[in-house]
Design an enzyme around this catalytic site. Structure first.
Site, PDB file in Angstrom:
ATOM      1  N   SER A 152       0.845  -1.194   0.000  1.00 15.47           N
ATOM      2  CA  SER A 152       0.000   0.000   0.000  1.00 15.47           C
ATOM      3  C   SER A 152       0.877   1.241   0.000  1.00 15.47           C
ATOM      4  CB  SER A 152      -0.890   0.011   1.244  1.00 15.47           C
ATOM      5  OG  SER A 152      -1.560   1.251   1.390  1.00 15.47           O
ATOM      6  N   TYR A 165      -2.297  -1.272  10.218  1.00 15.65           N
ATOM      7  CA  TYR A 165      -2.320  -1.435   8.758  1.00 15.65           C
ATOM      8  C   TYR A 165      -1.041  -0.894   8.134  1.00 15.65           C
ATOM      9  CZ  TYR A 165      -4.080  -1.184   3.952  1.00 15.65           C
ATOM     10  OH  TYR A 165      -4.244  -1.334   2.594  1.00 15.65           O
TER      11      TYR A 165
END
Length: 259
Positions: A152, A165
């Site tokens: 990401s 995350y």
């Protein structure tokens, strides 16, 4: 789902990338990014084995994709279930050439408040599950292949409330580098894809908040969030057997967010 791939170009693109007839396992294929990638890769001529914890979305993908798509139910943190899914891919399509380790979860909460169990759950799925998936696939790539891990843009930016995350995705990018070095001699290439904030059914509620959306878009020079379908061709590029010298990279598809 309508993909970005023009029907008139699908065959040409698939052949140019060397994906026609190759078998690829995609985890998290029942929705969102994984579903878009599974359908897109089928359109490019690949055979795809979709993996997810629930059958509902997978059955819908199978109905749309046709005989080039099969699926298996597995939690990516369950090594035995992942191994069985990889075996199903080999048995169904006659081999294994690619893996997209895409399944992941997020807990959005201030670091002072997030529970240890929630943090651990994100790490277990996003790191351990990705590792289990990649290793299981590599073991079956007897003639080499390509593995793409979903990282990401958040791996490179310290966005508040995303501690578990962000940390897990940074680890995924480093895992791609490490496995790439370790498995290069086996003919197994490992890279990662790094999408920015992406609209999927999982986060529709978040992006329904204009304030949240505006705060995210403010950090993206391209001025918008990503459509999951825009990851099909970058992922296909990394999966292509023609890219033998692309190793250990995280290809950012982030509208300039990490620049």
């Amino acid at each position: 789902m309508t993909t970005l791939i023009d029907p008139a170009l699908r065959s040409t693109l698939g052949q140019a990338l060397g994906l026609t007839g190759r078998t690829i396992v995609v985890t998290g294929a029942n929705s969102g990014i994984g579903q878009a990638l599974a359908l897109g890769l089928v359109e490019l001529g690949a055979n795809v084995l979709g993996v997810a914890r629930r059958a509902e979305g997978l059955a819908a993908v199978a109905e749309q994709a046709g005989p080039s798509f099969a699926y298996a139910i597995a939690d990516v943190t369950d090594e035995a279930a992942v191994e069985a899914a990889m075996d199903r891919a080999v048995e169904t399509f006659g081999g294994l050439h690619g893996v997209v380790a895409n399944a992941g979860i997020a807990v959005v909460q201030p670091a002072l408040d997030v529970s240890a169990d929630d943090f651990r759950s994100v790490v277990d799925t996003n790191i351990n599950g990705v590792f289990i998936t990649a290793r299981s696939g590599a073991r079956r790539m007897t003639e080499g292949g390509s593995i793409v891990l979903t990282s990401s843009s958040f791996a490179r930016r310290g966005f508040p409330d995303w501690s578990s995350y962000n940390a897990s995705k940074a680890a995924v990018s480093m895992l791609a580098e490490t496995l790439a070095v370790e498995w290069a001699s086996r003919g197994v290439r490992v890279n990662a894809i790094g999408p920015t904030a992406t609209l999927t059914p999982v986060n529709e509620a978040l992006f329904a908040d204009p304030g949240f959306t505006a705060s995210v878009v403010a950090g993206i020079p391209a001025g918008r969030i990503l459509d999951a379908r825009e990851l099909i061709l970058p992922t296909a590029f990394l999966l292509s057997p023609l890219n033998e010298m692309v190793l250990g990279q995280t290809l950012m598809v982030d509208g300039g967010q990490t620049l």
